[in-house]
Enzyme design. Structure first.
Site, mmCIF file in Angstrom:
data_model
loop_
_atom_site.group_PDB
_atom_site.id
_atom_site.type_symbol
_atom_site.label_atom_id
_atom_site.label_comp_id
_atom_site.label_asym_id
_atom_site.label_seq_id
_atom_site.Cartn_x
_atom_site.Cartn_y
_atom_site.Cartn_z
ATOM 1 C CB ALA A 1 2.229 7.970 2.151
ATOM 2 C CG ASN B 1 -7.662 6.369 13.931
ATOM 3 O OD1 ASN B 1 -7.016 7.335 14.305
ATOM 4 N ND2 ASN B 1 -7.122 5.420 13.205
ATOM 5 N N GLY C 1 0.862 -1.187 0.000
ATOM 6 C CA GLY C 1 0.000 0.000 0.000
ATOM 7 C C GLY C 1 0.899 1.237 0.000
ATOM 8 C CB ALA C 2 0.174 4.789 0.724
ATOM 9 N N GLY D 1 3.864 0.928 2.446
ATOM 10 C CA GLY D 1 4.728 -0.148 1.943
ATOM 11 C C GLY D 1 5.550 0.339 0.759
ATOM 12 C CB SER E 1 -5.679 5.317 8.539
ATOM 13 O OG SER E 1 -5.813 4.943 9.900
ATOM 14 C CE LYS F 1 -0.026 6.401 15.357
ATOM 15 N NZ LYS F 1 -0.245 5.419 14.394
ATOM 16 C CG ASN G 1 -2.674 2.859 12.787
ATOM 17 O OD1 ASN G 1 -1.669 3.349 13.283
ATOM 18 N ND2 ASN G 1 -3.495 3.537 12.004
HETATM 19 O O1 KPL Z 1 -2.368 7.004 12.933
HETATM 20 C C1 KPL Z 1 -3.230 7.768 12.621
HETATM 21 C C2 KPL Z 1 -4.224 7.295 11.634
HETATM 22 O O2 KPL Z 1 -4.805 8.095 10.916
HETATM 23 O O3 KPL Z 1 -4.393 6.084 11.572
HETATM 24 C C3 KPL Z 1 -3.345 9.125 13.253
HETATM 25 C C4 KPL Z 1 -2.341 9.211 14.367
HETATM 26 C C5 KPL Z 1 -4.721 9.315 13.800
HETATM 27 C C6 KPL Z 1 -3.019 10.241 12.304
HETATM 28 O O4 KPL Z 1 -3.998 10.457 11.339
#
Ligand code: KPL
Length: 303
Positions: free
Chosen positions: A122, A184, A9-10, A12, A244, A176, A98
């Site tokens: 990205a 999110n 993906g982006a 990667g 994301s 994180k 994530n």
């Molecule tokens: O990791 C992120 C995501 O969009 O998955 C954050 C930290 C929220 C940044 O957009």
């Protein structure tokens, strides 16, 4: 260094371009096997990488000295389990995604396993990747077999800075996770860019409160003031970006909610803790996901 990167993906493709430019012998690995992949990465400073990268050679995978996995959390075990027998047991495997919970799905870990989180941003349009924001990739060992692999941080840093090694990567991953639990789902509920979340301080405080309780119950250091500053720091630095998860929802793709809020809720239950605001957001996102007609198709989408 001989490297295989699973999932193109982006993010990667950023790694494929960066590691190939650095002279590493790198291949990509796609679900639908193909012999090469055109990688087109556009850097914020105008630099462009446009090259064919070889893909899906079993021989290359079998002799890889490093395997990097850049898949969505929900794709990791399906993709990786069938490949573990081909990857040499001395080769470290780095998971970059994530959320948490994928390691548990892999069973007994015979390879050195590393995990990491990145703040590079990205996006991809028509197979063109746009690297919109440089960030930091934090990596570290998740099993004792991987503890001696800290020099990998320098190798990766030379290709796509910054890369930092952490002896306590679990703490970093949880921090994180907290940011993802807050930012999110809220960007989906309010259908907004990350920066607009400053208008919902009460909701943010509720979520942070629940997250801190779970983190403490897990025996991890959780300072509410410090975590609040950290999360608002991300909200401000990524103010213009769409999370994301919101991008997944807008594109009718499966989200990583089960590995973000879902993971937090599972841990909370194990400690007998209630997480009402996280529960509400979890169900909101799951309901949204269920509306996608193409979810089933998406689960088998090429990665
Ligand atoms: O990791 C992120 C995501 O969009 O998955 C954050 C930290 C929220 C940044 O957009």
């Amino acid at each position: 260094m001989k490297i295989t990167l699973i999932g193109c993906g982006a993010i990667g493709k950023l790694w494929l371009a960066a590691l190939s430019s650095q002279g590493h012998d790198i291949q990509g690995w796609l679900r639908m096997a193909q012999s090469d992949l055109f990688v087109d990465v556009n850097e914020p400073d105008g630099q462009v990488f446009r090259e064919l990268i070889p893909c899906n050679s079993h021989q290359h995978l079998h002799s890889s000295e490093l395997v990097i996995v850049c898949l969505k959390a929900w794709q990791v075990s399906d993709a990786l389990l069938p490949l573990l027998a081909i990857i040499p047991e001395s080769s470290p495997i780095l998971l970059l995604h994530n959320g948490l919970g994928t390691l548990e799905e892999l069973g007994t870990l015979r390879h050195p396993f590393l995990c990491g989180v990145t703040t590079h941003a990205a996006w991809q349009d028509n197979n063109q990747v746009f690297h919109v924001a440089h960030g930091v990739t934090h990596i570290g060992a998740v099993n004792s077999l991987a503890e001696s692999y800290y020099p990998i941080a320098n190798i990766l840093h030379d290709a796509l800075p910054d890369v930092a090694w952490h002896n306590q990567i679990l703490n970093t991953s949880w921090r994180k996770l907290m940011a993802n639990c807050v930012i999110n789902p809220l960007t989906i509920e309010h259908n907004c860019a990350n920066g607009a979340l400053v208008h919902y301080p009460e909701q943010i405080a509720l979520l942070i409160d629940e997250c801190c309780q779970v983190m403490s119950a897990e025996g991890l250091h959780a300072d509410k003031t410090e975590l609040t500053e950290y999360i608002y720091g991300i909200i401000h630095s990524s103010a213009e970006n769409y999370s994301s998860m919101l991008q997944d929802v807008r594109n009718h793709r499966r989200t990583e909610i089960d590995y973000i809020t879902g993971f937090l809720i599972k841990k909370a239950r194990a400690h007998g803790l209630a997480t009402p605001e996280n529960d509400r957001l979890y169900h909101l996102i799951k309901n949204r996901e269920q509306r996608y007609d193409n979810l089933r198709a998406d689960m088998h989408r090429q990665w």
